[in-house]
Design a protein around this motif. Structure first.
Motif, PDB file in Angstrom:
ATOM      1  N   LEU A   6       0.796  -1.130  -0.241  1.00 32.33           N
ATOM      2  CA  LEU A   6       0.104  -0.105   0.181  1.00 32.33           C
ATOM      3  C   LEU A   6       0.209   1.244  -0.151  1.00 32.33           C
ATOM      4  O   LEU A   6       0.924   1.889   0.724  1.00 32.33           O
ATOM      5  CB  LEU A   6      -0.959  -0.226   1.671  1.00 32.33           C
ATOM      6  CG  LEU A   6      -1.448   1.307   2.098  1.00 32.33           C
ATOM      7  CD1 LEU A   6      -2.499   1.348   1.835  1.00 32.33           C
ATOM      8  CD2 LEU A   6      -1.045   1.077   3.575  1.00 32.33           C
ATOM      9  N   GLU A 151      -6.306  -5.114   1.537  1.00 27.76           N
ATOM     10  CA  GLU A 151      -4.913  -4.211   2.171  1.00 27.76           C
ATOM     11  C   GLU A 151      -3.670  -4.729   2.372  1.00 27.76           C
ATOM     12  O   GLU A 151      -3.337  -5.899   3.218  1.00 27.76           O
ATOM     13  CB  GLU A 151      -5.282  -4.071   3.918  1.00 27.76           C
ATOM     14  CG  GLU A 151      -5.669  -2.885   4.537  1.00 27.76           C
ATOM     15  CD  GLU A 151      -5.759  -1.772   5.333  1.00 27.76           C
ATOM     16  OE1 GLU A 151      -5.698  -0.658   5.759  1.00 27.76           O
ATOM     17  OE2 GLU A 151      -6.424  -2.833   5.634  1.00 27.76           O
ATOM     18  N   HIS A 156      -2.772  -4.246  -3.471  1.00 25.80           N
ATOM     19  CA  HIS A 156      -3.217  -2.359  -3.014  1.00 25.80           C
ATOM     20  C   HIS A 156      -1.682  -1.187  -3.505  1.00 25.80           C
ATOM     21  O   HIS A 156      -2.518  -0.533  -3.563  1.00 25.80           O
ATOM     22  CB  HIS A 156      -3.353  -2.694  -1.011  1.00 25.80           C
ATOM     23  CG  HIS A 156      -4.124  -1.425  -0.670  1.00 25.80           C
ATOM     24  ND1 HIS A 156      -3.685  -1.481   0.488  1.00 25.80           N
ATOM     25  CD2 HIS A 156      -4.139  -0.612  -0.863  1.00 25.80           C
ATOM     26  CE1 HIS A 156      -4.768  -0.783   0.754  1.00 25.80           C
ATOM     27  NE2 HIS A 156      -4.991   0.519  -0.182  1.00 25.80           N
ATOM     28  N   PHE A 175     -11.912   3.075  -0.187  1.00 26.78           N
ATOM     29  CA  PHE A 175     -11.487   1.823   0.564  1.00 26.78           C
ATOM     30  C   PHE A 175     -12.031   0.670   1.047  1.00 26.78           C
ATOM     31  O   PHE A 175     -12.349   0.161   1.950  1.00 26.78           O
ATOM     32  CB  PHE A 175      -9.816   1.690   0.728  1.00 26.78           C
ATOM     33  CG  PHE A 175      -9.357   0.584   0.470  1.00 26.78           C
ATOM     34  CD1 PHE A 175      -8.101   0.614  -0.678  1.00 26.78           C
ATOM     35  CD2 PHE A 175      -8.255  -0.105   1.838  1.00 26.78           C
ATOM     36  CE1 PHE A 175      -8.037  -1.348  -0.542  1.00 26.78           C
ATOM     37  CE2 PHE A 175      -7.869  -0.890   1.572  1.00 26.78           C
ATOM     38  CZ  PHE A 175      -7.905  -1.755   0.352  1.00 26.78           C
ATOM     39  N   PRO A 177     -11.163  -2.211   2.673  1.00 31.20           N
ATOM     40  CA  PRO A 177     -10.838  -3.955   2.877  1.00 31.20           C
ATOM     41  C   PRO A 177     -10.942  -5.346   2.698  1.00 31.20           C
ATOM     42  O   PRO A 177     -11.558  -5.326   4.005  1.00 31.20           O
ATOM     43  CB  PRO A 177      -9.527  -3.516   4.373  1.00 31.20           C
ATOM     44  CG  PRO A 177     -10.651  -2.759   4.884  1.00 31.20           C
ATOM     45  CD  PRO A 177     -11.402  -1.841   3.587  1.00 31.20           C
TER      46      PRO A 177
END
Length: 348
Positions: A6, A151, A156, A175, A177
């Motif tokens: 991420l 996530e 991601h 977002f 997850p």
């Protein structure tokens, strides 16, 4: 097939990268063939883990076409339904080697694991995708939309890279997850507007009527790389067997090139898809040649250099609080085995 993490530039992949469901007992695995059953009884067999990803299915070919045996290396090839299980099992020392992403390996090292990357299996060149519903025609259209991904995974990360390139940030989307398989299912069910997933979950996601690929790992060269990773203890104690596995890998790539129909049938069966579907996956995965391996291990100033990419990942892990300090990657890479293979073929 595998999983991925991420944020902005740098690269990020986290140790979350499950394959089907997520955290289950890391000791659980499925052996691949009757030959694997036999090899496990051989003293000193290399316990090699792999899971569902196009760049790792060649291991199945190596097993079924007895390429390991040809190179005089007994291999206990272990199939993991969950990629995260394979990561955890290697970290626990319950297997000797595993196929996993660079990001997950850096994450494991930051957590105290002592691991060594000896080979580049592949780079993702399209098998990690951001898929959107009908009506979303650009990255800018994702603003305010619900986007699902697992996530802390490389998908991601891919999503965030795409947002950044378009001048957006993580705060510009909603977002959601979800574990990768569940993310794909939620997208197909119309519960989210977009999803970031890897093959074969891309095939599942694209079953939603009107859906399409918005962008993929093909648009971010070098960002998602996959490797053969050993525990340092095994490398130090069994360098000859590590070399034999590396040699067997390249021999397998030669076999696939010369016997494509047979190899694709083996790999498609292991993937649980048709040969036609598998061919689509193969196009989105760049299997690295020996020359590309040698180049990747060299120092560089972009993501195509393994050392550069690993350092960027370490900085990312620290910046988001997933590591107290950047891990020491100075001993992460060991290119002597690919160099030895290159020298061997140059002499022949």
């Amino acid at each position: 097939m595998k999983k991925r993490s991420l944020l902005s530039y740098g690269i990020l992949f986290c140790i979350t990268l499950s394959f089907v469901v997520g955290c289950v007992n890391p000791a659980i695995y499925i052996k691949t063939t009757t030959e694997s059953e036999a090899s496990s009884a051989v003293a000193g067999a290399v316990r090699l883990g792999f899971s569902a990803w196009p760049g790792w299915f060649p291991w199945q070919v190596a097993q079924e076409r007895r390429i390991f045996a040809t190179h005089n290396v007994p291999v206990d090839l272990r199939w993991f339904d969950g990629y995260l299980e394979s990561i955890s099992t290697l970290a626990a020392g319950q297997i000797d080697a595993n196929s996993q992403t660079l990001g997950d390996t850096v994450s494991s090292v930051s957590g105290g694991a002592d691991q060594v990357i000896v080979l580049v299996n592949d780079n993702s060149t399209g098998n990690d995708k951001v898929i959107v519903r009908e009506g979303i025609n650009s990255v800018a259209d994702l603003k305010g939309k619900q986007v699902a991904a697992e996530e802390g995974t490389v998908d991601h990360f891919l999503l965030l890279q795409g947002l950044e390139r378009a001048g957006l940030s993580a705060q510009d989307i909603q977002f959601v997850p979800l574990e990768t398989g569940r993310a794909a299912a939620a997208f197909v069910a119309g519960q989210v507007d977009a999803v970031a997933v890897f093959a074969p979950f891309t095939t599942q996601a694209l079953k939603r009527p009107g859906s399409r690929e918005l962008f993929s790992s093909k648009d971010f060269p070098g960002a998602i790389s996959d490797h053969l990773v050993f525990t340092r203890q095994y490398v130090e104690q069994n360098p000859d067997r590590v070399q034999a596995v590396v040699d067997a890998w390249f021999a397998t790539l030669d076999y696939i090139q010369k016997n494509q129909a047979d190899a694709y049938e083996i790999m498609a069966k292991r993937a649980g898809v048709s040969v036609e579907e598998y061919q689509q996956y193969a196009e989105g995965t760049k299997l690295f040649t020996i020359e590309e391996n040698l180049k990747a291990f060299q120092p560089g100033n972009d993501m195509t250099s393994l050392q550069f990419a690993a350092d960027q990942m370490g900085q990312f892990l620290t910046s988001v609080g997933l590591a107290a300090a950047p891990p020491d990657n100075s001993r992460l890479f060991d290119d002597r085995f690919v160099k030895a293979y290159a020298a061997k073929i140059n002499r022949s």
